[in-house]
Design a protein around this motif. Structure first.
Motif, PDB file in Angstrom:
ATOM      1  N   GLY A 104      20.401  66.674 -55.914  1.00 32.04           N
ATOM      2  CA  GLY A 104      19.082  67.046 -55.388  1.00 32.04           C
ATOM      3  C   GLY A 104      18.362  68.079 -56.229  1.00 32.04           C
ATOM      4  O   GLY A 104      17.421  68.722 -55.752  1.00 32.04           O
ATOM      5  N   SER A 107      14.410  67.481 -56.784  1.00 28.04           N
ATOM      6  CA  SER A 107      13.555  67.762 -55.626  1.00 28.04           C
ATOM      7  C   SER A 107      13.412  69.268 -55.409  1.00 28.04           C
ATOM      8  O   SER A 107      12.336  69.746 -55.035  1.00 28.04           O
ATOM      9  CB  SER A 107      14.130  67.101 -54.368  1.00 28.04           C
ATOM     10  OG  SER A 107      15.418  67.614 -54.072  1.00 28.04           O
ATOM     11  N   ARG A 108      14.489  70.013 -55.657  1.00 29.43           N
ATOM     12  CA  ARG A 108      14.395  71.470 -55.518  1.00 29.43           C
ATOM     13  C   ARG A 108      13.478  72.069 -56.586  1.00 29.43           C
ATOM     14  O   ARG A 108      12.728  73.009 -56.319  1.00 29.43           O
ATOM     15  CB  ARG A 108      15.781  72.103 -55.595  1.00 29.43           C
ATOM     16  CG  ARG A 108      16.663  71.851 -54.376  1.00 29.43           C
ATOM     17  CD  ARG A 108      17.872  72.759 -54.381  1.00 29.43           C
ATOM     18  NE  ARG A 108      18.674  72.573 -55.589  1.00 29.43           N
ATOM     19  CZ  ARG A 108      19.630  71.637 -55.717  1.00 29.43           C
ATOM     20  NH1 ARG A 108      19.896  70.819 -54.707  1.00 29.43           N
ATOM     21  NH2 ARG A 108      20.325  71.521 -56.830  1.00 29.43           N
ATOM     22  N   GLU A 110      10.917  70.575 -57.982  1.00 29.64           N
ATOM     23  CA  GLU A 110       9.546  70.254 -57.608  1.00 29.64           C
ATOM     24  C   GLU A 110       9.057  71.153 -56.479  1.00 29.64           C
ATOM     25  O   GLU A 110       7.902  71.608 -56.498  1.00 29.64           O
ATOM     26  CB  GLU A 110       9.455  68.789 -57.196  1.00 29.64           C
ATOM     27  CG  GLU A 110       9.664  67.811 -58.365  1.00 29.64           C
ATOM     28  CD  GLU A 110       9.693  66.367 -57.906  1.00 29.64           C
ATOM     29  OE1 GLU A 110       9.795  66.144 -56.669  1.00 29.64           O
ATOM     30  OE2 GLU A 110       9.613  65.466 -58.759  1.00 29.64           O
ATOM     31  N   ARG A 111       9.915  71.425 -55.505  1.00 32.96           N
ATOM     32  CA  ARG A 111       9.525  72.300 -54.399  1.00 32.96           C
ATOM     33  C   ARG A 111       9.278  73.722 -54.900  1.00 32.96           C
ATOM     34  O   ARG A 111       8.349  74.395 -54.453  1.00 32.96           O
ATOM     35  CB  ARG A 111      10.587  72.300 -53.305  1.00 32.96           C
ATOM     36  CG  ARG A 111      10.596  71.040 -52.446  1.00 32.96           C
ATOM     37  CD  ARG A 111      11.353  71.264 -51.145  1.00 32.96           C
ATOM     38  NE  ARG A 111      12.744  71.602 -51.394  1.00 32.96           N
ATOM     39  CZ  ARG A 111      13.733  70.715 -51.497  1.00 32.96           C
ATOM     40  NH1 ARG A 111      13.466  69.414 -51.379  1.00 32.96           N
ATOM     41  NH2 ARG A 111      14.973  71.107 -51.694  1.00 32.96           N
ATOM     42  N   SER A 215       8.289  67.725 -64.369  1.00 30.05           N
ATOM     43  CA  SER A 215       9.294  67.007 -63.571  1.00 30.05           C
ATOM     44  C   SER A 215       9.702  65.708 -64.247  1.00 30.05           C
ATOM     45  O   SER A 215      10.880  65.318 -64.206  1.00 30.05           O
ATOM     46  CB  SER A 215       8.744  66.720 -62.167  1.00 30.05           C
ATOM     47  OG  SER A 215       8.469  67.913 -61.470  1.00 30.05           O
TER      48      SER A 215
END
Length: 224
Positions: A104, A107-108, A110-111, A215
């Motif tokens: 993951g 996704s981290r 990007e957050r 990303s």
């Protein structure tokens, strides 16, 4: 010169009633506040655009991203650099001691960049609601001063029982002066609000585009 026949701005203010004077002072203060915000935002946005262009050249220069991150550090000054530092910092924290990535990670990353972009967007928008408020409210405040001034002008005319233009004109001019100040405060506020709001959206969009490109680069490295 007799102040009753003096139609200069200062004479109109001095002859006005207390309520109209308060309205005029509020409108002048609002105008000064707006221009202070305009100057501050102009400097801020110009600096943000210059920083973004400079960092964009450094990012796409082919220099290793780890080396670029070491140069700017984890807490850089520029907004684009902070977005990059947030993503790169999370990228490094997502590696285990054996070099493998924690699931993951993308996704981290990007957050983390989205959080920074959100904060930068709030910083860019700070002060703009004041311009919007002054732009929409100032004409009505000025109109209130005008209505109040005209009402008192008619009361004075009735008391003197004289409708001569020399008697009527000063009171009407004093009343309309409040509306003029309201427009002076509102028109620049509306113009610069629209301009700066558009500029803020463009700067935020450029940060979002950069985050997507970054990303994508990290995603290729993960797939490799």
């Amino acid at each position: 010169m007799d102040i009753t026949h003096d139609l200069t701005m200062w004479a109109l203010f001095a002859r006005a009633t207390l309520i109209v004077k308060i309205v005029m002072i509020l409108l002048v203060l609002a105008s000064v506040w707006c221009w202070a915000i305009v100057v501050d935002k102009y400097i801020q946005y110009r600096r943000a655009k210059a920083e973004a262009e400079q960092f964009d050249r450094a990012f796409w220069s082919g220099e290793p991203l780890d080396l670029l991150y070491q140069q700017i550090g984890p807490n850089p000054d520029g907004a684009s650099q902070r977005v990059f530092a947030a993503g790169m910092g999370e990228w490094r924290r997502s590696h285990r001691t054996d070099g493998a990535l924690i699931p993951g990670a993308l996704s981290r990353i990007e957050r983390a960049m989205d959080v920074v972009i959100g904060k930068e967007s709030e910083r860019l928008q700070k002060g703009l609601p004041v311009l919007a408020t002054v732009g929409s409210v100032a004409p009505f405040v000025g109109l209130f001063g005008t209505v109040w001034g005209i009402m008192n002008a008619f009361v004075e005319i009735a008391a003197q029982q004289n409708t001569n233009l020399a008697v009527v004109a000063p009171g009407i001019a004093e009343a309309l002066f409040a509306t003029g100040l309201g427009l002076v405060a509102a028109i620049p506020a509306v113009i610069f609000y629209n301009k700066f709001n558009t500029d803020a959206d463009r700067i935020t969009a450029s940060h979002e585009v950069f985050a997507d490109e970054f990303s994508t680069i990290l995603s290729r490295q993960l797939d490799a």
